[in-house]
Design a protein around this motif. Structure first.
Motif, mmCIF file in Angstrom:
data_model
loop_
_atom_site.group_PDB
_atom_site.id
_atom_site.type_symbol
_atom_site.label_atom_id
_atom_site.label_comp_id
_atom_site.label_asym_id
_atom_site.label_seq_id
_atom_site.Cartn_x
_atom_site.Cartn_y
_atom_site.Cartn_z
ATOM 1 N N ASP A 102 0.807 -1.220 0.000
ATOM 2 C CA ASP A 102 0.000 0.000 0.000
ATOM 3 C C ASP A 102 0.843 1.275 0.000
ATOM 4 O O ASP A 102 0.510 2.253 0.667
ATOM 5 N N ALA A 103 1.919 1.249 -0.743
ATOM 6 C CA ALA A 103 2.741 2.434 -0.940
ATOM 7 C C ALA A 103 2.340 3.065 -2.266
ATOM 8 O O ALA A 103 2.123 2.361 -3.245
ATOM 9 N N SER A 104 2.237 4.386 -2.282
ATOM 10 C CA SER A 104 1.822 5.102 -3.484
ATOM 11 C C SER A 104 2.840 6.185 -3.814
ATOM 12 O O SER A 104 2.687 7.335 -3.393
ATOM 13 N N PRO A 105 3.866 5.829 -4.575
ATOM 14 C CA PRO A 105 4.893 6.819 -4.894
ATOM 15 C C PRO A 105 4.378 7.864 -5.879
ATOM 16 O O PRO A 105 3.577 7.562 -6.757
ATOM 17 N N ASP A 106 4.854 9.092 -5.702
ATOM 18 C CA ASP A 106 4.535 10.118 -6.687
ATOM 19 C C ASP A 106 5.586 10.088 -7.796
ATOM 20 O O ASP A 106 6.516 9.275 -7.764
ATOM 21 N N GLU A 107 5.436 10.956 -8.766
ATOM 22 C CA GLU A 107 6.323 10.953 -9.938
ATOM 23 C C GLU A 107 7.794 11.150 -9.536
ATOM 24 O O GLU A 107 8.673 10.468 -10.059
ATOM 25 N N THR A 108 8.043 12.049 -8.620
ATOM 26 C CA THR A 108 9.421 12.302 -8.174
ATOM 27 C C THR A 108 9.989 11.101 -7.436
ATOM 28 O O THR A 108 11.149 10.725 -7.642
ATOM 29 N N GLN A 109 9.186 10.464 -6.598
ATOM 30 C CA GLN A 109 9.646 9.278 -5.879
ATOM 31 C C GLN A 109 9.974 8.136 -6.841
ATOM 32 O O GLN A 109 10.948 7.407 -6.639
ATOM 33 N N VAL A 110 9.190 7.990 -7.897
ATOM 34 C CA VAL A 110 9.465 6.956 -8.901
ATOM 35 C C VAL A 110 10.779 7.266 -9.616
ATOM 36 O O VAL A 110 11.587 6.374 -9.869
ATOM 37 N N GLU A 111 11.001 8.536 -9.908
ATOM 38 C CA GLU A 111 12.241 8.937 -10.577
ATOM 39 C C GLU A 111 13.460 8.641 -9.702
ATOM 40 O O GLU A 111 14.450 8.055 -10.170
ATOM 41 N N VAL A 112 13.388 9.005 -8.428
ATOM 42 C CA VAL A 112 14.506 8.758 -7.510
ATOM 43 C C VAL A 112 14.718 7.251 -7.335
ATOM 44 O O VAL A 112 15.855 6.759 -7.333
ATOM 45 N N LEU A 113 13.628 6.506 -7.205
ATOM 46 C CA LEU A 113 13.710 5.051 -7.095
ATOM 47 C C LEU A 113 14.371 4.450 -8.334
ATOM 48 O O LEU A 113 15.250 3.581 -8.228
ATOM 49 N N THR A 114 13.968 4.908 -9.499
ATOM 50 C CA THR A 114 14.526 4.386 -10.748
ATOM 51 C C THR A 114 16.027 4.638 -10.820
ATOM 52 O O THR A 114 16.798 3.748 -11.201
ATOM 53 N N ASN A 115 16.435 5.827 -10.429
ATOM 54 C CA ASN A 115 17.862 6.141 -10.426
ATOM 55 C C ASN A 115 18.619 5.208 -9.483
ATOM 56 O O ASN A 115 19.679 4.680 -9.837
ATOM 57 N N HIS A 116 18.058 4.990 -8.309
ATOM 58 C CA HIS A 116 18.697 4.093 -7.342
ATOM 59 C C HIS A 116 18.750 2.657 -7.882
ATOM 60 O O HIS A 116 19.778 1.988 -7.780
ATOM 61 N N LYS B 125 19.599 -3.728 0.642
ATOM 62 C CA LYS B 125 18.147 -3.791 0.848
ATOM 63 C C LYS B 125 17.675 -2.736 1.832
ATOM 64 O O LYS B 125 16.575 -2.220 1.715
ATOM 65 N N TYR B 126 18.512 -2.406 2.805
ATOM 66 C CA TYR B 126 18.113 -1.415 3.802
ATOM 67 C C TYR B 126 17.970 -0.031 3.168
ATOM 68 O O TYR B 126 17.020 0.699 3.451
ATOM 69 N N ILE B 127 18.910 0.306 2.323
ATOM 70 C CA ILE B 127 18.856 1.602 1.650
ATOM 71 C C ILE B 127 17.654 1.642 0.704
ATOM 72 O O ILE B 127 16.920 2.626 0.650
ATOM 73 N N LEU B 128 17.436 0.549 -0.018
ATOM 74 C CA LEU B 128 16.289 0.475 -0.924
ATOM 75 C C LEU B 128 14.970 0.561 -0.157
ATOM 76 O O LEU B 128 14.011 1.183 -0.627
ATOM 77 N N ALA B 129 14.914 -0.024 1.025
ATOM 78 C CA ALA B 129 13.673 -0.036 1.810
ATOM 79 C C ALA B 129 13.197 1.367 2.156
ATOM 80 O O ALA B 129 11.998 1.594 2.348
ATOM 81 N N VAL B 130 14.109 2.326 2.214
ATOM 82 C CA VAL B 130 13.724 3.703 2.507
ATOM 83 C C VAL B 130 12.740 4.211 1.444
ATOM 84 O O VAL B 130 11.769 4.899 1.760
ATOM 85 N N HIS B 131 12.965 3.845 0.179
ATOM 86 C CA HIS B 131 12.053 4.269 -0.895
ATOM 87 C C HIS B 131 10.637 3.733 -0.649
ATOM 88 O O HIS B 131 9.655 4.439 -0.859
ATOM 89 N N PHE B 132 10.555 2.483 -0.214
ATOM 90 C CA PHE B 132 9.251 1.870 0.053
ATOM 91 C C PHE B 132 8.561 2.570 1.222
ATOM 92 O O PHE B 132 7.373 2.871 1.165
ATOM 93 N N GLU B 133 9.331 2.834 2.253
ATOM 94 C CA GLU B 133 8.789 3.460 3.455
ATOM 95 C C GLU B 133 8.292 4.878 3.172
ATOM 96 O O GLU B 133 7.204 5.263 3.601
ATOM 97 N N VAL B 134 9.071 5.647 2.445
ATOM 98 C CA VAL B 134 8.693 7.025 2.114
ATOM 99 C C VAL B 134 7.409 7.035 1.284
ATOM 100 O O VAL B 134 6.517 7.863 1.508
ATOM 101 N N ALA B 135 7.284 6.112 0.356
ATOM 102 C CA ALA B 135 6.083 6.070 -0.504
ATOM 103 C C ALA B 135 4.843 5.627 0.282
ATOM 104 O O ALA B 135 3.726 5.883 -0.138
ATOM 105 N N LYS B 136 5.043 4.985 1.427
ATOM 106 C CA LYS B 136 3.917 4.580 2.273
ATOM 107 C C LYS B 136 3.376 5.756 3.083
ATOM 108 O O LYS B 136 2.232 5.758 3.475
ATOM 109 N N ASN B 137 4.228 6.716 3.347
ATOM 110 C CA ASN B 137 3.852 7.792 4.290
ATOM 111 C C ASN B 137 3.425 9.056 3.612
ATOM 112 O O ASN B 137 3.566 9.427 2.591
#
Length: 112
Positions: free
Chosen positions: A38-52, A100-112
Motif C-alpha cells: 500500500d505504498a503510493s509513490p509520486d512521480e518524483t519518488q518513482v524517478e529517484v527510485l529508478t535512479n537508485h 536492501k536497507y537503503i532500498l527499503a527507505v524508498h518503500f517506506e517514504v512512498a507509504k507515508n
C-alpha cells in the motif's frame, strides 16, 4: 495495478543505463511490491527510485560494492518495506546485504 506516474526523466534514466532492460524489469517489480504494501509513490519518488535501481543493477553487473552502512540507522523501517526491498535486491542479485536497507527507505517514504 495502480497507474504510477512515470516522467520523461524516469524513462531517460532507464534508457541511459547499459542494462536498461533489466532496470525496467526491476522497476516493474519494485512498483508491484509497493502496491502490495500500500505504498503510493509520486512521480518524483518513482524517478529517484529508478535512479537508485539503475545504480544497484550497475553494481550488481560490475561487482562494485557500497561503502559500509550502519544498519542500525534503518531500525525504524517497517518489516513490510524491508521484506519488499529484500525481494527486489535478491532479484537484482550479486549485491551486499546492506543494499536492501537503503532500498527499503524508498518503500517506506512512498507509504507515508
Amino acid at each position: 495495478m495502480k497507474l504510477i506516474p512515470v516522467s520523461e526523466n524516469t524513462k531517460r534514466i532507464i534508457n541511459d543505463s547499459p542494462y536498461s532492460e533489466k532496470v525496467q524489469q526491476i522497476l516493474d517489480q519494485a512498483l508491484k511490491e509497493m502496491e502490495v504494501i500500500d505504498a503510493s509513490p509520486d512521480e518524483t519518488q518513482v524517478e529517484v527510485l529508478t535512479n537508485h535501481l539503475a545504480e544497484m543493477v550497475n553494481r550488481s553487473e560490475t561487482g562494485e560494492t557500497l561503502e559500509e552502512v550502519d544498519i542500525e540507522m534503518f531500525h525504524s523501517l517497517s518489516q513490510d518495506s524491508l521484506d519488499a526491498a529484500d525481494r527486489v535486491a535478491k532479484r537484482i542479485g550479486n549485491l551486499n546485504e546492506q543494499e536492501k536497507y537503503i532500498l527499503a527507505v524508498h518503500f517506506e517514504v512512498a507509504k507515508n
